[in-house]
Design a protein around this motif. Sequence first.
Motif, mmCIF file in Angstrom:
data_model
loop_
_atom_site.group_PDB
_atom_site.id
_atom_site.type_symbol
_atom_site.label_atom_id
_atom_site.label_comp_id
_atom_site.label_asym_id
_atom_site.label_seq_id
_atom_site.Cartn_x
_atom_site.Cartn_y
_atom_site.Cartn_z
ATOM 1 N N ASP A 110 2.090 -34.825 105.838
ATOM 2 C CA ASP A 110 2.508 -36.227 105.916
ATOM 3 C C ASP A 110 2.892 -36.790 104.561
ATOM 4 O O ASP A 110 3.707 -37.728 104.471
ATOM 5 N N SER A 141 2.918 -36.685 111.415
ATOM 6 C CA SER A 141 2.076 -37.396 112.374
ATOM 7 C C SER A 141 2.704 -38.731 112.749
ATOM 8 O O SER A 141 3.568 -39.261 112.042
ATOM 9 N N GLU A 142 2.253 -39.290 113.866
ATOM 10 C CA GLU A 142 2.718 -40.604 114.280
ATOM 11 C C GLU A 142 2.463 -41.641 113.185
ATOM 12 O O GLU A 142 3.328 -42.485 112.889
ATOM 13 N N HIS A 143 1.277 -41.588 112.599
ATOM 14 C CA HIS A 143 0.909 -42.583 111.585
ATOM 15 C C HIS A 143 1.841 -42.494 110.367
ATOM 16 O O HIS A 143 2.298 -43.526 109.858
ATOM 17 N N ALA A 149 5.201 -43.935 111.181
ATOM 18 C CA ALA A 149 5.153 -45.394 111.237
ATOM 19 C C ALA A 149 5.118 -45.994 109.836
ATOM 20 O O ALA A 149 5.826 -46.977 109.545
ATOM 21 N N SER A 209 -0.589 -38.624 118.408
ATOM 22 C CA SER A 209 -1.989 -39.037 118.473
ATOM 23 C C SER A 209 -2.448 -38.976 119.925
ATOM 24 O O SER A 209 -1.628 -38.953 120.847
ATOM 25 N N ASP A 256 -0.823 -44.719 117.401
ATOM 26 C CA ASP A 256 -0.514 -44.734 115.971
ATOM 27 C C ASP A 256 0.919 -45.176 115.695
ATOM 28 O O ASP A 256 1.221 -45.711 114.623
ATOM 29 N N ALA A 286 1.823 -48.843 114.628
ATOM 30 C CA ALA A 286 1.711 -49.369 113.262
ATOM 31 C C ALA A 286 3.060 -49.795 112.703
ATOM 32 O O ALA A 286 3.124 -50.575 111.755
#
Length: 591
Positions: free
Chosen positions: A484, A508-510, A513, A533, A538, A541
């Motif tokens: 990430d 990752s999604e986070h 975002a 996630s 996530d 965000a």
Amino acid sequence: MGGEAEAGERQLGRVLSFGIPDTALGLVMGYVEDPWDRDAISLVCRHWCRVDALSRKHVTVAMAYSTTPERLFRRFPCLESLKLKAKPRAAMFNLISDDWGGSASPWIRQLSATFHFLKKLHLRRMIVSDDDISVLVRAKAHMLVSLKLDRCSGFSTPSLALVARSCKKLETLFLEESAIAENENDEWIRELATNNSVLETLNFFLTDLRASPEYLTLLVRNCQRLKTLKISECLMRDLTGLFLTAQTLQEFAGGSFEDPDQQAVNRNYENYYFPPSLHRLGLLYMGTNEMQILFPYSAALKKLDLQFAFLNTEDHCHIVKRCPNLETLEVRDVIGDRGLQVVAQTCKKLQRLRVERGDDEHGGLEDEQGRISQVGVMAVAQGCPELTYWAIHVSDITNAALEAVGTFSRNLNDFRLVLLDREAHITELPLDNGVRALLRGCTKLRRFAFYVRPGVLTDVGLGYVGEFSKNIRYMLLGNVGESDNGILQLSRGCPSLQKLELRGCLFSEHALAMAALQLKSLRYLWVQGYRASPTGADLMAMVRPFWNIEFIAPDQDGPCPDFRKQILAYYSLAGRRTDCPPSVTPLYPAF
């Protein structure tokens, strides 16, 4: 001090608003074509915004769901030309389901009713029905000069016949790569030939539309201004009369040749006639026995498309060395390093080079020499300094080759590289330093694509991309990064990036975002392949006003693995979509 500053700003605003006559301001704005510059002008003050609104003649809407036709009309009531795109680019590679959306109906209804000055319409990757075309023709037939249905679907040849009969001022009809139902054979071409005398461009290249040589010859005879003709398959031996008639033709693409396996004697094309005005050419299924058709005209050619020819590496070399004045060359990677070296030695005026992937399954489009590596890339970089567009598929690449691009190809504004997976190993990993050198050197870049293999571009390399992509507005990255941290480093830079596409990166999604929030100019994000996630929360965000987020599941029959999941996020003043198919789940805004 604060009050004095505010008063000064108000006074400056009055000077800017009223110190220049509207007529003069409108004339000056007429010379400003870059939409970014026009947008900056419109932000000076409300008066300049109004003048911009009334003087803006062309607008491109990059995402049809980002606004509404009513809102566009209120902002630009005097538009004469509109380009409208709908489906994501991924649809061209069958990564988006056919029912994703992109209907042109609501737009065409409003355009026909309210855009009173509209003369040019370009729809790209949209679903256009016969009813849509009928509505458009009823409202705009008397003034339409350009209609481009670019990679569109949903309409049929009777609608083309309606356009041909009704739009007598039509100068451009563009249908390339559209899926068109053929209900009346090629009668629409006869209608066009008998009802239009001002046509300058007809393009139905790479469609399944049939065209008789008789109707095509009638067309060029009646349309004395015709400069560009790009057709589907039609035997070149049947087009001799067309070329004898088309003395103003500057560009031709299409045609075809007999299958050598199905003819007893190969035809001799050595004395084939092309009009002397023809400088741009692309022939379908041309083989070694037919390439002599080009030789008498090669020195005059400015554009040559060999993507759909059945030629080997040596054939490409024979042709290219006869074309010293080429400005655009489109080929497949069968041209090989040897062919690119000939390009570098011969084509000093080359501005656009496109090298697509060859057909791995059919020997007609590949050759044992037909692989491109750092050798060919370095040769072109050093030998063709005028390049502004370069898209290339390679089997191997090194840092030195990318550094050569950055050193010698300083005029590039669009560079796209795809590293194929044909070879088990590539010479050098990673390519972080090469990408850094390329981006540092090519400061005019506005569009950049780098689709490679895992390990080629690390998190450090993504940091370089962010740091040295000051002016890049569109970016496609594939199989890049290690964690990430890579996408987060990239998002700290790229201040001008409006459109980002990621494939196979598994961030990752986070992280996605957070990156979307940090990229301040971002208007559009498409991702295929990411680490989801457990709840998908996530992604929330990145929620912000006017930011639509949609989940796309290509397979409705079972669980969707992470590498196939897709996210589409984009700014929209139109709110949430109301026409989502089952494959599209709106995540935000919620009802």
